[in-house]
Design a protein around this motif. Structure first.
Motif, mmCIF file in Angstrom:
data_model
loop_
_atom_site.group_PDB
_atom_site.id
_atom_site.type_symbol
_atom_site.label_atom_id
_atom_site.label_comp_id
_atom_site.label_asym_id
_atom_site.label_seq_id
_atom_site.Cartn_x
_atom_site.Cartn_y
_atom_site.Cartn_z
ATOM 1 N N LEU A 160 0.769 -1.108 0.077
ATOM 2 C CA LEU A 160 0.105 -0.022 0.163
ATOM 3 C C LEU A 160 1.326 1.112 -0.087
ATOM 4 C CD1 LEU A 160 -2.698 -0.659 2.496
ATOM 5 C CD2 LEU A 160 -2.473 -1.515 0.209
ATOM 6 N N VAL A 212 -6.196 4.953 3.821
ATOM 7 C CA VAL A 212 -6.966 3.912 3.516
ATOM 8 C C VAL A 212 -7.506 3.636 4.890
ATOM 9 C CG1 VAL A 212 -4.482 3.550 3.313
ATOM 10 C CG2 VAL A 212 -4.531 3.245 5.028
ATOM 11 N N ARG A 228 -7.260 4.170 -1.645
ATOM 12 C CA ARG A 228 -5.976 3.685 -2.135
ATOM 13 C C ARG A 228 -5.995 2.541 -1.445
ATOM 14 N NH1 ARG A 228 -6.021 6.285 -6.512
ATOM 15 N NH2 ARG A 228 -5.197 8.538 -5.577
ATOM 16 N N GLY A 229 -6.458 1.915 -0.632
ATOM 17 C CA GLY A 229 -6.745 0.824 0.151
ATOM 18 C C GLY A 229 -7.093 0.626 1.258
ATOM 19 N N PRO A 277 -7.066 -1.977 -3.413
ATOM 20 C CA PRO A 277 -6.202 -3.520 -2.565
ATOM 21 C C PRO A 277 -6.665 -3.764 -1.112
ATOM 22 C CG PRO A 277 -4.870 -1.249 -3.763
ATOM 23 C CD PRO A 277 -6.655 -1.247 -3.684
#
Length: 252
Positions: A89, A95, A120-121, A148
């Motif tokens: 990550l 996140v 983003r994750g 992700p």
């Protein structure tokens, strides 16, 4: 538990339905096998076969006996795990961290909101529901394949490492935190979400692992939102703030 252990041992899981299988194919994840009942879309089966999956035609009534829903869609498939290591990550600037989130529907909703808002994750720490639980997979509506996901990790270790990456750790609490709209969600941020009933554990809140606590103000008799809805509100507020910052930078 036996099904979870079997998934972990084989590192494959089941996806049900045309939508989720289509998203899996679009992501490029390896599809091991597809099981199609009468009425399954032929173009989807062709895509699966072209991607290297083994496609099996089932007799009428067979899928209904093995699917996890009362009225299953006409296709299920076995798919390889897609989770990543935490280091994958880095350098993510937004996140979501789930701590002791147990409901599979909530977990899937968190993934769906995260993907739709540009997170983003997503990190599902130890103690959370298995992200490959069939209900979680269905609730994600395919987002499991596009954002992700880190499956596992001690919350103390995870939050410590995120701080080392420069992310500001904001814990979502039912009351007593700063208004979420007043929080700066433009900079590198980790949104930390807790258990559906008890919230974030004291091992997180009392251990200096949060940089601030944020709250979604409530009216009426409801004490809090469920964690899936809270994730959606917070993720899209982060997206709104970041979009406004970009628009301002463009205008000037």
């Amino acid at each position: 538990m036996a099904r979870t252990s079997a998934r972990q041992a084989e590192r494959v899981f089941v996806v049900e339905g045309v939508k989720v299988l289509s998203e899996a194919l679009a992501s490029g994840v390896p599809i091991e096998a597809v099981f199609a009942a009468p009425g399954a879309p032929s173009d989807l089966l062709e895509r699966a076969a072209d991607a290297g999956a083994r496609v099996y035609d089932l007799a009428p009534g067979v899928l209904e006996r093995v699917a996890g829903t009362v009225t299953p869609q006409p296709v299920i498939a076995t798919v390889a795990y897609v989770d990543v290591e935490l280091d994958a990550l880095q350098p993510a600037d937004l996140v979501v961290v789930c701590v002791d989130v147990r409901d599979p529907g909530n977990a899937g909703t968190v993934l769906r909101s995260a993907e739709a808002s540009g997170v983003r994750g997503v990190i599902c720490c130890d103690g959370c529901v298995d992200v490959y639980n069939p209900k979680a997979v269905r609730a994600s509506a395919g987002s499991l394949f596009h954002v992700p996901v880190v499956a596992g990790g001690d919350p103390v270790d995870v939050l410590g490492r995120l701080a080392g990456w420069g992310l500001r750790r904001l814990g979502a609490v039912a009351g007593g935190g700063n208004d979420y709209t007043a929080a700066d969600l433009v900079g590198p941020t980790a949104l930390v979400l807790g258990n559906e009933a008890s919230g974030l554990p004291r091992t997180v809140t009392d251990a200096g692992l949060l940089d601030a606590e944020i709250t979604i103000p409530m009216t009426g008799r409801a004490e809090s939102l469920n964690v899936g809805m809270a994730a959606a509100v917070l993720c899209f507020e982060a997206a709104r703030q970041r979009r406004a910052r970009r628009e301002l930078a463009t205008a000037t």
